[in-house]
Design a protein around this motif. Structure first.
Motif: not given
Length: 181
Positions: A20-21, A48-52, A63-69, A99-100
């Motif tokens: 998992a990366t 967070g995790h990468l999507n496929a 992830e930055v947009k989702e968590e910080t806006g 886990n990478i």
């Protein structure tokens, strides 16, 4: 880019059944405070995790947009460090996992946009929040937190060497930028 390998069980690549990366970012404000995300009794750097099929930059930006806006692009980051954590019987699933974690540094001063945050239902349910902690107090916070929540220990002890390396690089950047002025 520095690489840290954590392999307490001496697993070989052939022992690994899944990989998992994830991506994480260190963001610092002008008061020398590091931005941490808190959720489900864990402190972590945002990410967070990468999507496929997603590359590390696309995943990081998402992830930055989702968590910080924060709206960002690839040029706002530089890759900083990679950790590879080999785990035997990952969460008692019977699978050995690699886990990478690819760490980046955000080149700008973060400006959180609460109206643009898109956290998951899990994060919402488990008290997701962002907090700034002085860079000189993050280590104590993480260590103290592991005493209260032992399951957090592996995350904290992965974050600590990353934080130490960041301090070395960050201090060099501050000194270099001061000399250039």
């Amino acid at each position: 880019m520095k690489e840290l390998i954590i392999n307490k069980d001496n697993l070989k690549p052939s022992d690994i059944k899944e990989t998992a990366t994830r991506v994480k970012v260190i963001m610092m404000n002008e008061q020398n405070e590091v931005l941490l995300a808190y959720c489900d009794d864990d402190y972590q750097f945002p990410g967070g995790h990468l999507n496929a099929g997603e590359d590390v930059y696309d995943g990081l930006i998402r992830e930055v947009k989702e968590e910080t806006g924060i709206e960002s692009n690839k040029d706002d980051y530089y890759p900083f460090m990679v950790t590879k954590h080999y785990e035997k019987n990952y969460f008692r699933t019977g699978n050995n996992r690699l886990n990478i974690m690819v760490y980046f540094v955000y080149k700008k001063v973060p400006v959180i946009d609460d109206n643009n945050i898109e956290i998951s239902n899990y994060e919402r349910k488990n008290g997701f929040k962002l907090c700034y902690v002085n860079i000189d107090k993050v280590e104590d916070l993480l260590i103290d937190h592991t005493r209260k929540f032992p399951r957090f220990r592996s995350i904290a002890y992965e974050m600590l060497p990353v934080l130490d390396e960041y301090k070395k690089v960050y201090c060099k950047l501050v000194i270099t930028n001061s000399i250039k002025k």
